[in-house]
Design a protein around this motif. Structure first.
Motif: not given
Ligand SMILES: [Zn+2]
Length: 109
Positions: A108, A104-105
């Motif tokens: 985010e 995941k970024d």
């Protein structure tokens, strides 16, 4: 074997299967046969006195005891398999979560 009542020679034999000695007033008896095949201990019969002397087996195990033990073993194995499966599932979930988290970024979140 010598008959303890008359001193005569006793005949040797077995009582084949399923018999129990039950004490007066009791329900539970002592099985006189051993094992699945009902191997019986040698017993001695005096034809003159018409008496039988029967040694009680050390470890009496009837068919029901055997079935019960097999069932216990089987359910023990099932429990073990279930535990292993749950442990693996937990591990897989953990790894999946880590992987997802890593991909995941961070912005985010
Ligand atoms: Zn006798």
């Amino acid at each position: 074997m010598e008959c303890p009542f008359c001193g005569g020679e006793m005949k040797e034999g077995t009582i084949p299967s399923g018999l129990k000695w039950v004490e007066d007033g009791e329900w539970e008896g002592i099985p006189l046969t051993v094992g699945l095949l009902g191997r019986a201990p040698k017993s001695f019969y005096c034809p003159d006195c018409r008496r039988i002397i029967l040694p009680v087996p050390e470890k009496a195990e009837g068919v029901l005891d055997l079935v019960e033990r097999k069932l216990d073993e089987a359910s023990g194995r099932l429990d073990e398999a279930k535990k292993q499966w749950e442990a693996r599932r937990t591990r897989e979930k953990e790894e999946k979560r880590k992987k997802e988290f890593g991909s995941k970024d961070p912005w985010e979140l």
